[in-house]
Scaffold this motif. Sequence first.
Motif, mmCIF file in Angstrom:
data_model
loop_
_atom_site.group_PDB
_atom_site.id
_atom_site.type_symbol
_atom_site.label_atom_id
_atom_site.label_comp_id
_atom_site.label_asym_id
_atom_site.label_seq_id
_atom_site.Cartn_x
_atom_site.Cartn_y
_atom_site.Cartn_z
ATOM 1 N N THR A 412 -50.084 73.089 -3.822
ATOM 2 C CA THR A 412 -50.397 72.386 -5.061
ATOM 3 C C THR A 412 -51.608 71.478 -4.838
ATOM 4 O O THR A 412 -52.036 71.261 -3.699
ATOM 5 N N GLU A 413 -52.151 70.940 -5.916
ATOM 6 C CA GLU A 413 -53.306 70.041 -5.811
ATOM 7 C C GLU A 413 -52.982 68.839 -4.931
ATOM 8 O O GLU A 413 -53.798 68.430 -4.098
ATOM 9 N N GLU A 414 -51.797 68.286 -5.114
ATOM 10 C CA GLU A 414 -51.383 67.119 -4.336
ATOM 11 C C GLU A 414 -51.231 67.473 -2.856
ATOM 12 O O GLU A 414 -51.636 66.708 -1.977
ATOM 13 N N GLU A 415 -50.656 68.630 -2.565
ATOM 14 C CA GLU A 415 -50.492 69.079 -1.176
ATOM 15 C C GLU A 415 -51.840 69.372 -0.521
ATOM 16 O O GLU A 415 -52.048 69.073 0.656
ATOM 17 N N SER A 418 -53.452 66.052 0.382
ATOM 18 C CA SER A 418 -52.795 65.481 1.560
ATOM 19 C C SER A 418 -53.274 66.187 2.836
ATOM 20 O O SER A 418 -53.568 65.537 3.847
#
Length: 533
Positions: A412-415, A418
């Motif tokens: 995902t974008e968040e992953e 990170s």
Amino acid sequence: MKSTHHHRAPLISASSSSSSSSPNHSFVSRLLLLLTLLPVSLACLAFILQWRGGGLADPASASVRSSTSVPGGSDLNHEVFPGMETVSSVSPKSHQSSSDCSNLARSSSPSFPYYGDWKFGVDTSLKPKICITTSTSAGLDQILPWMFYHKVLGVSTFFLFVEGKAATPSISKVLESIPGVKVIYRTKELEEKQAKSRIWNETWLSSFFYKPCNYELFVKQSLNMEMAIVMARDAGMDWILHLDTDELIYPAGAREYSLRRLLLDVPPNVDMVIFPNYESSIERDDVKDPFTEVSMFKKNYDHLPKDTYFGMYKEATRNNPNYFLTYGNGKSVARIQDHLRPNGAHRWHNYMKTPNEIKLEEAAVLHYTYAKFSDLTSRRDRCGCKPTKEDVKRCFMLDFDRSAFIIASTATEEEMLSWYREHVVWGDKEVKTKLLRKGILTRIYSPMVVIQALKESGVFSSVVSSASTNLSKKKFLATSDISNSSRSTTSESLPAKENKSEGISARHLLGAESAVPPLSPPGMEHARYVTVE
């Protein structure tokens, strides 16, 4: 009497106190006056020295005098960028008349001796003549800073093999309008021409054929470099350099901030000069313009003491597959001569001899790799491979590229963000400071200053606004086709197909079994083979 004496006592005390505080007040006033006059005097002295020396260039300052009238590509001859001097203004006579202080200040600052206006008119008498060839699909926001930075360094000619975004009319017409720039479009006709070229019909590049993504790009770059050699010879060039548009030459060690000066000092028996690469080390995850926002770089293995390199390898690698995220074997510039050919995107070779090469001890190629978070998805979008460990081996040569592609395709974008912060962004101040002190990381500001100066002086906006609307891609291709056809019949770099066996035989004798691919720097498994000096 007693009462009178009692009333006078306070008066005597007050008078005594007033007289003792008066000297103190006077001292404080004088001190304040001195502190006020001192910086004013120093400022006046600096102004006088600057006025007498004709202006002192401060390479560490990004503030420049903006042009007062730039629209329509107006003349910028009177605008001097930080550290830049026109060739005519630097004469022995002018140096003799300037003060010792100004000479001292000049010698300690980088000198950018090329050109006063955005057209960067080339003095044909300048030697050596240097050209750069590149294969790109980037936009003007990347190509123009890259190109004009290298014009400042003395590069006169650019061979741009464009496709994708770079080949669109709104961008290509601007590129075609710039003096010293030749734009070559990736058309069906070009591909047919390259299919008949010498290196396509030889075996040293064949292991990279018919594979997607990075392998396909590597082959295109090599074929384009072969054509660029012919163009460079016809244009009277002395040196040719293959460089991507996310790479900048850093000519450290030269007497002036100049690639021309650097190559002018190369002995005449040298055929190829290798620039070790430094890799951008970003400190934020929101970089938008790497050329003007990134100042920290990781130094190449070749520019470090071996005990430092291997001793700090773990901290410098940060659990990534290799010391550098991508390649570590630098780029090279070759002297234009008979029988020259590319040897992959990173090196040059010669059909008739083993090139005599040197590796520079200070100068480098600055590689701005994965400098923007969007680089993760842009690389993913250009490649159609499956995000599996096996399939990515077909597409990418280097381990980090493979890992980055899998993350960009599955997370995902968040992953992704990170992962990007953990593997690319240098956020740990303690580790960063330690590596800076050890020399693994280094600060380099000169490219940032030059490009920011060009931008603030209106160079890029002038180029765009003055681009002729009458440039025709069709007309250019017709001209390019005619000239390229004549080159292929006269140059030894692109012989007829029937000479294939002769080329293979010559190559076999030289022992050039395969093109030099992008290679990672030495890992810890090489430590025991290295003798520490």
